[in-house]
Enzyme design. Structure first.
Site, PDB file in Angstrom:
ATOM      1  N   HIS A   1      43.594  53.099  20.985  1.00  0.00           N
ATOM      2  CA  HIS A   1      44.608  52.522  20.109  1.00  0.00           C
ATOM      3  C   HIS A   1      44.356  52.992  18.691  1.00  0.00           C
ATOM      4  O   HIS A   1      43.205  53.135  18.290  1.00  0.00           O
ATOM      5  CB  HIS A   1      44.553  50.984  20.165  1.00  0.00           C
ATOM      6  CG  HIS A   1      45.802  50.345  19.681  1.00  0.00           C
ATOM      7  ND1 HIS A   1      46.045  50.146  18.350  1.00  0.00           N
ATOM      8  CD2 HIS A   1      46.878  49.886  20.355  1.00  0.00           C
ATOM      9  CE1 HIS A   1      47.232  49.571  18.219  1.00  0.00           C
ATOM     10  NE2 HIS A   1      47.760  49.402  19.418  1.00  0.00           N
TER      11      HIS A   1
ATOM     12  N   ASP B   1      48.487  47.940  27.565  1.00  0.00           N
ATOM     13  CA  ASP B   1      49.164  48.507  28.734  1.00  0.00           C
ATOM     14  C   ASP B   1      48.263  48.620  29.957  1.00  0.00           C
ATOM     15  O   ASP B   1      48.738  48.960  31.036  1.00  0.00           O
ATOM     16  CB  ASP B   1      49.730  49.895  28.385  1.00  0.00           C
ATOM     17  CG  ASP B   1      50.862  49.795  27.381  1.00  0.00           C
ATOM     18  OD1 ASP B   1      51.657  48.859  27.504  1.00  0.00           O
ATOM     19  OD2 ASP B   1      50.941  50.639  26.472  1.00  0.00           O
TER      20      ASP B   1
HETATM   21  N1  CMC Z   1      41.710  58.890  26.593  1.00  0.00           N
HETATM   22  C1  CMC Z   1      40.719  59.732  26.199  1.00  0.00           C
HETATM   23  N2  CMC Z   1      40.359  59.872  24.906  1.00  0.00           N
HETATM   24  C2  CMC Z   1      40.989  59.124  24.003  1.00  0.00           C
HETATM   25  C3  CMC Z   1      42.015  58.228  24.342  1.00  0.00           C
HETATM   26  C4  CMC Z   1      42.354  58.123  25.707  1.00  0.00           C
HETATM   27  N3  CMC Z   1      43.307  57.289  26.118  1.00  0.00           N
HETATM   28  N4  CMC Z   1      42.484  57.625  23.235  1.00  0.00           N
HETATM   29  C5  CMC Z   1      41.777  58.135  22.211  1.00  0.00           C
HETATM   30  N5  CMC Z   1      40.886  59.027  22.665  1.00  0.00           N
HETATM   31  C6  CMC Z   1      39.899  59.782  21.866  1.00  0.00           C
HETATM   32  C7  CMC Z   1      40.570  61.029  21.297  1.00  0.00           C
HETATM   33  O1  CMC Z   1      40.404  62.139  22.169  1.00  0.00           O
HETATM   34  C8  CMC Z   1      39.852  61.202  19.990  1.00  0.00           C
HETATM   35  O2  CMC Z   1      38.607  61.821  20.248  1.00  0.00           O
HETATM   36  P1  CMC Z   1      38.042  62.964  19.234  1.00  0.00           P
HETATM   37  O3  CMC Z   1      37.875  62.239  17.918  1.00  0.00           O
HETATM   38  O4  CMC Z   1      36.762  63.384  19.839  1.00  0.00           O
HETATM   39  O5  CMC Z   1      39.097  64.020  19.183  1.00  0.00           O
HETATM   40  C9  CMC Z   1      39.549  59.778  19.547  1.00  0.00           C
HETATM   41  O6  CMC Z   1      39.544  58.994  20.749  1.00  0.00           O
HETATM   42  C10 CMC Z   1      40.586  59.224  18.582  1.00  0.00           C
HETATM   43  O7  CMC Z   1      41.864  59.409  19.159  1.00  0.00           O
HETATM   44  P2  CMC Z   1      43.186  59.752  18.359  1.00  0.00           P
HETATM   45  O8  CMC Z   1      43.935  60.809  19.081  1.00  0.00           O
HETATM   46  O9  CMC Z   1      42.870  59.992  16.919  1.00  0.00           O
HETATM   47  O10 CMC Z   1      43.945  58.391  18.470  1.00  0.00           O
HETATM   48  P3  CMC Z   1      45.424  58.095  17.993  1.00  0.00           P
HETATM   49  O11 CMC Z   1      45.334  56.905  17.126  1.00  0.00           O
HETATM   50  O12 CMC Z   1      46.095  59.290  17.416  1.00  0.00           O
HETATM   51  O13 CMC Z   1      46.167  57.759  19.359  1.00  0.00           O
HETATM   52  C11 CMC Z   1      46.880  56.577  21.241  1.00  0.00           C
HETATM   53  C12 CMC Z   1      46.306  56.466  19.834  1.00  0.00           C
HETATM   54  C13 CMC Z   1      47.251  55.187  21.726  1.00  0.00           C
HETATM   55  C14 CMC Z   1      48.139  57.437  21.227  1.00  0.00           C
HETATM   56  C15 CMC Z   1      45.809  57.200  22.169  1.00  0.00           C
HETATM   57  O14 CMC Z   1      44.671  56.357  22.237  1.00  0.00           O
HETATM   58  C16 CMC Z   1      46.345  57.496  23.551  1.00  0.00           C
HETATM   59  O15 CMC Z   1      46.944  58.552  23.766  1.00  0.00           O
HETATM   60  N6  CMC Z   1      46.134  56.562  24.543  1.00  0.00           N
HETATM   61  C17 CMC Z   1      46.666  56.746  25.868  1.00  0.00           C
HETATM   62  C18 CMC Z   1      48.109  56.302  25.932  1.00  0.00           C
HETATM   63  C19 CMC Z   1      48.241  54.796  25.838  1.00  0.00           C
HETATM   64  O16 CMC Z   1      47.554  54.059  26.511  1.00  0.00           O
HETATM   65  N7  CMC Z   1      49.173  54.348  24.979  1.00  0.00           N
HETATM   66  C20 CMC Z   1      49.432  52.940  24.746  1.00  0.00           C
HETATM   67  C21 CMC Z   1      49.035  52.548  23.379  1.00  0.00           C
HETATM   68  S1  CMC Z   1      48.908  50.804  23.065  1.00  0.00           S
HETATM   69  C22 CMC Z   1      50.408  50.087  23.342  1.00  0.00           C
HETATM   70  C23 CMC Z   1      51.603  50.807  22.870  1.00  0.00           C
HETATM   71  O17 CMC Z   1      51.646  51.377  21.794  1.00  0.00           O
HETATM   72  O18 CMC Z   1      52.563  50.767  23.624  1.00  0.00           O
END
Ligand code: CMC
Length: 391
Positions: free
Chosen positions: A261, A315
């Site tokens: 998140h 989720d």
């Molecule tokens: N699986 C694997 N690695 C992850 C994940 C994940 N689900 N989420 C974050 N990371 C890692 C990411 O690879 C990064 O690592 P590094 O710094 O080594 O590159 C680190 O954690 C930070 O991630 P980020 O990409 O900067 O995070 P973000 O804030 O841009 O993205 C997110 C947030 C929700 C889009 C992402 O966590 C994600 O894609 N999650 C999976 C999809 C999901 O479950 N979405 C629902 C979100 S909550 C409810 C909603 O909004 O509906």
């Protein structure tokens, strides 16, 4: 004017001031209008929470009764919307159907009066009342059945489950679904809410605001993740497969759905409550083959990615609850939308209170002073350049 550093995804950049909800991502706290979501889940109902979010305070008994009465009175679908839905392809995604229906509702109320409190009140009531009926109607119509009429003696959550499953729900199931709606009702300035606010800031109508937010919620990185979680659990298949699956995702840099998140760096408080709700349902109605896989998944992801603050989000466990309530997988995100309409409308109202159109800036990375190439020369140049290399 101060020029800020560019942050992809606007991470950490305040885009508004809001008094609607607050998240403390380090402590795992979520408050709606200052009230902890755990308290609302335990003591409130979805409609009371929606009132709190939209009108800014908890209603007294008369206000709540009136709000519930109004919503009950506006649940029915307009026959023209139902006729429009008959033309939708059965194989289409229900989120697309919902987006089209929400936008189409605006056709019936095209006389916009954003400075008239009665117009605001009516729009709030109609959207909250009709969105669940649209979702349930699409589900029945794509199976070739007629939509079920709403039942006035059932509450908001119970009526939705009744319209969807064509039978009166068990009271525990209805109560748990109502809590799910409360938990999903609002979550600060996430992608769909931001989309709603941008649309609202142009002073368009609230139906367009909600339609644009529905479109944004649909993506797998946002609301669409709940559906992807179940697909993932199905793909993993057994508890033993969890560790190799996670290893592969990490190695190939694939996102694990239902985890991570932007704001929470601990387990999402809503995931904790949803997990308990799932367990309550399993106790009463029997277990779910995917639950053991989900538990192992949480264990392994926490071990491997907890250091980066990647934990279950809202989720992750919601799909397991919805499956037990008889909700098909591709309706999970529309169900999320049913709840989030409350938050979108609260932000719409707040945006109107102190509106300025959203118009951020950009950092231009293209070229300047290019000459216009005549068509005949253009073809020759492009023939030599692969498509991917063209600017
Ligand atoms: N699986 C694997 N690695 C992850 C994940 C994940 N689900 N989420 C974050 N990371 C890692 C990411 O690879 C990064 O690592 P590094 O710094 O080594 O590159 C680190 O954690 C930070 O991630 P980020 O990409 O900067 O995070 P973000 O804030 O841009 O993205 C997110 C947030 C929700 C889009 C992402 O966590 C994600 O894609 N999650 C999976 C999809 C999901 O479950 N979405 C629902 C979100 S909550 C409810 C909603 O909004 O509906």
């Amino acid at each position: 004017m101060t020029v800020c550093e560019y942050k992809p995804g606007l991470e950490g950049i305040p885009a508004t001031q809001s008094a609607i909800s607050h998240v403390d991502g380090q402590l795992g706290i979520l408050e709606y209008r200052g009230i902890r979501v755990e308290d609302l889940a335990q003591y409130s109902t979805f409609l009371e929470t929606a009132y709190l979010l939209i009108w800014g305070g908890l209603p007294n008994q008369n206000e709540l009764d009136h709000f519930q009465y109004e919503i009950r009175n506006h649940r029915r679908l307009k026959y023209r919307i139902r006729d429009m839905m008959k033309c939708f392809p059965e194989g289409g995604h229900p989120m697309d159907a919902l987006q089209a229906c929400a936008a189409a509702l605006g056709l019936f109320y095209s006389k916009r009066a954003l400075d008239n409190p009665a117009y605001i009140q009516n729009a709030v009531v109609r959207l909250l009342a009709k969105i669940p009926t649209m979702v349930a109607a699409f589900q029945l119509m794509r199976k070739g059945n007629d939509p079920v009429q709403p039942r006035d003696d059932l509450d908001y959550a119970g009526n939705f489950l009744y319209m969807l499953n064509e039978r009166e729900p068990d009271p525990l199931a209805a109560r748990i679904f109502d809590i799910c709606l409360t938990l999903h009702a609002e979550h600060t300035i996430n992608a769909s809410t931001f989309s709603a606010m941008v649309t609202a800031s142009t002073l368009t109508d609230p139906y367009a605001v909600v339609a644009s937010a529905v479109g944004t919620l649909a993506g797998p990185l946002h609301g669409g993740a709940n559906e992807e979680v179940i697909n993932m659990l199905e793909e993993i298949g057994t508890v033993e497969n969890v560790r190799p699956y996670i290893d592969r995702c990490i190695q190939e840099k694939h996102r694990i759905m239902g985890f991570g998140h932007r704001v929470y760096k601990v387990k999402d408080p809503r995931a904790t409550i949803l997990q308990k709700l799932a367990e309550q349902l399993f106790e009463k109605f029997g277990g779910d083959e995917y639950y053991a896989i989900a538990l192992e998944l949480e264990h392994v992801v926490t071990e491997r990615l907890g250091g980066k603050g990647v934990y279950p989000n809202v989720d992750f466990y919601s799909g397991l609850v919805y499956r037990k309530l008889g909700i098909p997988t591709d309706l999970f995100t529309p169900v999320f939308a049913i709840a989030r309409v409350a938050g979108w409308l609260a932000h719409w109202k707040e945006q109107l209170g102190e509106n300025r159109i959203f118009r951020p800036t950009q950092i231009y990375t293209g070229s300047h002073n290019q000459s216009y190439i005549p068509m005949a020369d253009r073809l020759q140049i492009w023939d030599k350049q692969p498509l991917a290399g063209r600017v």
